[in-house]
Structure formats: structure tokens, C-alpha cells
Design an enzyme around this catalytic site. Structure first.
Site, mmCIF file in Angstrom:
data_model
loop_
_atom_site.group_PDB
_atom_site.id
_atom_site.type_symbol
_atom_site.label_atom_id
_atom_site.label_comp_id
_atom_site.label_asym_id
_atom_site.label_seq_id
_atom_site.Cartn_x
_atom_site.Cartn_y
_atom_site.Cartn_z
ATOM 1 N N PHE A 68 -9.844 0.689 4.216
ATOM 2 C CA PHE A 68 -8.628 -0.046 3.894
ATOM 3 C C PHE A 68 -8.861 -0.946 2.688
ATOM 4 O O PHE A 68 -10.001 -1.168 2.271
ATOM 5 C CB PHE A 68 -8.136 -0.857 5.100
ATOM 6 C CG PHE A 68 -9.102 -1.924 5.558
ATOM 7 C CD1 PHE A 68 -9.006 -3.222 5.089
ATOM 8 C CD2 PHE A 68 -10.111 -1.619 6.455
ATOM 9 C CE1 PHE A 68 -9.897 -4.198 5.500
ATOM 10 C CE2 PHE A 68 -11.015 -2.589 6.876
ATOM 11 C CZ PHE A 68 -10.897 -3.882 6.394
ATOM 12 N N CYS A 69 -7.775 -1.439 2.105
ATOM 13 C CA CYS A 69 -7.857 -2.297 0.916
ATOM 14 C C CYS A 69 -6.620 -3.205 0.866
ATOM 15 O O CYS A 69 -6.064 -3.544 1.902
ATOM 16 C CB CYS A 69 -7.988 -1.446 -0.341
ATOM 17 S SG CYS A 69 -6.590 -0.348 -0.628
ATOM 18 N N ARG A 70 -6.196 -3.563 -0.317
ATOM 19 C CA ARG A 70 -5.039 -4.436 -0.465
ATOM 20 C C ARG A 70 -3.722 -3.671 -0.364
ATOM 21 O O ARG A 70 -2.786 -4.094 0.299
ATOM 22 C CB ARG A 70 -5.102 -5.196 -1.798
ATOM 23 C CG ARG A 70 -3.970 -6.206 -1.986
ATOM 24 C CD ARG A 70 -4.045 -6.907 -3.321
ATOM 25 N NE ARG A 70 -4.126 -5.989 -4.444
ATOM 26 C CZ ARG A 70 -3.082 -5.363 -5.000
ATOM 27 N NH1 ARG A 70 -1.883 -5.546 -4.536
ATOM 28 N NH2 ARG A 70 -3.258 -4.555 -6.023
ATOM 29 N N LEU A 96 -5.025 -4.117 4.487
ATOM 30 C CA LEU A 96 -5.733 -5.065 5.337
ATOM 31 C C LEU A 96 -4.826 -5.505 6.485
ATOM 32 O O LEU A 96 -5.240 -5.581 7.638
ATOM 33 C CB LEU A 96 -6.149 -6.251 4.452
ATOM 34 C CG LEU A 96 -6.581 -7.555 5.070
ATOM 35 C CD1 LEU A 96 -7.960 -7.405 5.662
ATOM 36 C CD2 LEU A 96 -6.619 -8.629 4.000
#
Length: 106
Positions: A68-70, A96
Site C-alpha cells: 500500500f501507499c498514499r 494507507l
């Protein structure tokens, strides 16, 4: 090549994410170390996108992997890299917030 774009822009499968999280997935935040230090998901490790292919050994033997990321873009790229290296148990958790929400619903 199309597969890379498909993974980058594929919507997050919340059912797949929910199942992976409830089964104790290896949570990988692929944002930068600075972004990670500003806050992440409880229990997540930080392997920035540009380091994923050089740290494949950290993913070996993991039953489920959630990246996952932004925004979901970098995590889509990370999923693609992992799949190109033989990992089949990878879920693009998207953001996130998505992953955090699933952890809180667990």
C-alpha cells in the site's frame, strides 16, 4: 506491458484485502522513508517502491502480502514487480487509509 498498467490502475479489491488482513498478511508500505516516519499502519514494514526489486528475499515465505501507499499508484507498481518475480499472493491494498480501515474492522 499492459499488465503493469492494469495493476497500477486496478481498483482495490476490498474482499481480497479483508481476507489477506484477517489472515495476518505481511503489510508493506511502499512509500518513502520520510512518508513512513510520518505515520503508517500498525505492524507494517517500509520497503520503498524503488527498493522492492532489491529486497525480494523479505517477501519469500509470506503467505499473504499486502502492499500500500498514499494513492494506490506505487502499490500497484510494487504488486506488478512482485508478480513478475513469481509472487502470486500479493494484494494491492491501495491507500494507507484502506489498509488501516481493514485493520480496525478486523
Amino acid at each position: 506491458m499492459f499488465g503493469i498498467f492494469k495493476n497500477m490502475f486496478a481498483p482495490t479489491d476490498d474482499g481480497e484485502l479483508k481476507e489477506a488482513v484477517s489472515n495476518g498478511a505481511f503489510l508493506v508500505d511502499v512509500r518513502t522513508p520520510a512518508e513512513f516516519s510520518a505515520g503508517s499502519v500498525k505492524g507494517a514494514v517500509n520497503i520503498p517502491l524503488d527498493k522492492v526489486s532489491g529486497q525480494l528475499s523479505k517477501f519469500k515465505g509470506k503467505k499473504n502480502i499486502v502492499v500500500f501507499c498514499r494513492s494506490g499508484n506505487r502499490s500497484g507498481q510494487a504488486k506488478s514487480i512482485l508478480e513478475q518475480n513469481g509472487f502470486r499472493n500479493v494484494t494491492n491494498g491501495g491507500t494507507l487509509q484502506n489498509v488501516n480501515q481493514e485493520l480496525n474492522n478486523k
